[in-house]
Motif scaffolding. Structure first.
Motif, short mmCIF file in Angstrom:
data_model
loop_
_atom_site.label_atom_id
_atom_site.label_comp_id
_atom_site.label_asym_id
_atom_site.label_seq_id
_atom_site.Cartn_x
_atom_site.Cartn_y
_atom_site.Cartn_z
N UNK A 55 56.79 -14.78 -13.73
CA UNK A 55 57.39 -14.72 -12.40
C UNK A 55 56.28 -14.64 -11.36
N UNK A 56 56.45 -15.35 -10.27
CA UNK A 56 55.46 -15.35 -9.19
C UNK A 56 55.34 -13.96 -8.56
N UNK A 57 54.20 -13.70 -7.96
CA UNK A 57 53.99 -12.43 -7.26
C UNK A 57 54.78 -12.41 -5.95
N UNK A 58 55.09 -11.23 -5.43
CA UNK A 58 55.78 -11.15 -4.13
C UNK A 58 55.06 -11.89 -3.02
N UNK A 59 53.72 -11.91 -3.05
CA UNK A 59 52.98 -12.61 -2.00
C UNK A 59 53.30 -14.10 -2.03
N UNK A 60 53.32 -14.70 -3.21
CA UNK A 60 53.60 -16.13 -3.33
C UNK A 60 55.03 -16.44 -2.91
N UNK A 61 55.96 -15.60 -3.32
CA UNK A 61 57.36 -15.82 -2.93
C UNK A 61 57.53 -15.64 -1.43
N UNK A 62 56.82 -14.68 -0.85
CA UNK A 62 56.90 -14.47 0.60
C UNK A 62 56.37 -15.68 1.35
N UNK A 63 55.26 -16.25 0.86
CA UNK A 63 54.71 -17.44 1.51
C UNK A 63 55.68 -18.60 1.46
N UNK A 64 56.35 -18.77 0.34
CA UNK A 64 57.32 -19.86 0.19
C UNK A 64 58.53 -19.65 1.10
N UNK A 65 59.06 -18.42 1.09
CA UNK A 65 60.22 -18.12 1.93
C UNK A 65 59.89 -18.26 3.42
N UNK A 66 58.71 -17.78 3.80
CA UNK A 66 58.31 -17.82 5.21
C UNK A 66 58.16 -19.26 5.69
N UNK A 67 57.60 -20.12 4.87
CA UNK A 67 57.42 -21.52 5.26
C UNK A 67 58.77 -22.23 5.40
N UNK A 68 59.65 -21.97 4.46
CA UNK A 68 60.99 -22.58 4.52
C UNK A 68 61.74 -22.11 5.77
N UNK A 69 61.64 -20.82 6.05
CA UNK A 69 62.31 -20.27 7.24
C UNK A 69 61.73 -20.86 8.51
N UNK A 70 60.40 -21.00 8.56
CA UNK A 70 59.74 -21.55 9.75
C UNK A 70 60.09 -23.02 9.95
N UNK A 71 60.21 -23.77 8.86
CA UNK A 71 60.59 -25.18 8.97
C UNK A 71 61.98 -25.32 9.56
#
Length: 445
Positions: free
Chosen positions: A162-178
């Motif tokens: 499972x990915x680390x919280x940092x990696x998941x946060x980066x993915x979620x943040x980018x999707x939200x910003x898009x």
């Protein structure tokens, strides 16, 4: 050999060759040669122990600077959960998040929020995969993951995929910003506010593919910049979305508190982690379902790049966990594939004596022989962390036996005794009566 990126670097001008670092490095990645420390890149895991222990501040971590925000049209700050514990109680998470906007970020996304989602993913995996190896090992600490890659490759299958919280946060943040801006993903920059150099390395050279995070800025740097802006009005107030479940990940034991499923064990401090991994490698701890392992003592609040005393930060983190609701937010995807590692984590053959098995075996036997002849004091005066390490360095051509100060002293003492013995001896001609020899009387008795 593969080239590795490392956040931890050496400042040769400050290095005094004191050998403190070689004795504390968990992977024996440092040597002292010609009066200066040398980092063996393939062995370094960027845990930051050398930064912590160096009395001359000759070890440092290379992180991104705030100027890198200019490379993107839209930037998102990803504050680690441990960041909240760096401030006084009157400075709330809301004020911290708002101050990040005043610092120049367009938006913020709490890593603690992603930690809640990862907590669900871990519980789901433990429930579904009943035939998993025991114990499973957390993938959240990149220094521990790299430690296993270098020193315990047989335990790689124990790391939860499972990915680390940092990696998941980066993915979620980018999707939200898009969705919010309509910009392309590569026009958005996500920056982690990091407590340790290992996270920088995870971003610059992730175990698989490309990281979802674009940069890592030292927590100490951001902390200093925020202190000047906490009283300034932010572009708009930011209310924290994460609960105590995610915030608790910033301290040792917080991950297990968020999981709350099965038999859980938490260990912090890189050398304590090593002792537990050695026990698992011997076939022990099969009664444990999940191991939360963090390289820094106290968890992320004890990272080398945090400004606050970790004991003070731990108390503040505990108060924050109590202050915010204990329940998780439910507005994250329940698709497990979203959190799963896409490729397996592979070993890093850094501790082998040679690529050819026959050569490696011959060197091992030679190293064993040399090691038995060395004094076994592990003093570090030779520039290697132990007599065993010196023996391995010798067979690989990186050192000589004369590097051992005790062997050198013994050889010098033997040489001095031989010189004294030679000085006391007389050549045959010195035993003659030279007057008789001159007169033709031959040798005397």
């Amino acid at each position: 050999m593969q080239q590795y990126f490392h956040s931890v670097r050496l400042d040769e001008e400050k290095c005094k060759g004191c050998t403190n670092c070689i004795k504390h490095c968990p992977t024996e990645a440092i040597r002292v040669r010609k009066g200066k420390a040398r980092i063996i890149e393939e062995r370094c895991i960027d845990c930051g122990e050398c930064i912590r222990i160096c009395p001359n501040q000759a070890k440092l971590a290379i992180t991104d600077c705030l100027d890198k925000l200019k490379d993107f049209k839209y930037t998102v700050a990803l504050p680690a959960p441990s960041f909240y514990g760096q401030f006084k109680p009157e400075i709330t998470p809301s004020r911290v998040l708002s101050a990040l906007l005043a610092l120049g970020f367009h938006d913020v996304f709490e890593v603690a929020l992603a930690a809640e989602a990862v907590s669900w993913a871990i519980r789901h995996y433990m429930e579904v995969c009943v035939d998993r190896p025991r114990p499973l090992i957390s993938s959240a600490c990149p220094a521990v993951v790299r430690l296993i890659q270098v020193r315990f490759p047989s335990l790689l299958e124990h790391i939860i995929p499972i990915e680390s919280p940092m990696e998941i946060a980066g993915r979620m943040a980018r999707e939200q910003a898009c969705r919010k801006t309509g910009l392309k993903p590569d026009e958005i920059g996500t920056f982690f506010i990091t407590p340790c150099p290992a996270k920088v390395t995870e971003i610059k050279q992730p175990p698989e593919g490309r990281s979802s995070v674009d940069g890592a800025i030292s927590m100490a740097v951001v902390y200093g910049a925020l202190l000047k802006r906490l009283e300034m009005p932010a572009p708009y107030p930011v209310a924290p979305r994460a609960s105590g479940v995610g915030i608790g990940w910033g301290r040792a034991g917080g991950e297990n508190e968020a999981i709350k499923a099965g038999s859980l064990l938490a260990v912090d401090g890189i050398h304590s982690v090593i002792s537990v991994l050695e026990e698992i490698e011997r076939g022990g701890l099969t009664d444990i379902d999940y191991l939360e392992a963090q390289a820094c003592t106290g968890g992320c609040i004890g990272g080398p790049l945090v400004p606050q005393n970790p004991f003070v930060a731990r108390v503040r983190m505990g108060n924050l966990v109590k202050l915010y609701p204990a329940g998780e937010r439910g507005d994250f995807t329940r698709d497990f594939d979203y959190y799963r590692l896409k490729t397996p984590i592979t070993p890093r053959p850094a501790l082998t004596l040679a690529k050819d098995p026959q050569v490696a075996l011959a060197r091992l036997e030679e190293a064993e022989r040399i090691c038995t002849e060395l004094p076994g004091l592990d003093c570090g005066s030779c520039g290697s962390p132990s007599c065993r390490a010196l023996a391995e360095d010798i067979v690989q051509g990186y050192a000589r036996r004369s590097y051992c100060i005790f062997e050198l002293r013994e050889r010098l003492q033997q040489l001095a005794e031989e010189m004294v013995e030679l000085a006391q001896k007389q050549p045959p001609a010195m035993g003659r009566d030279w007057k008789q020899v001159r007169d033709g009387g031959g040798e005397t008795d």
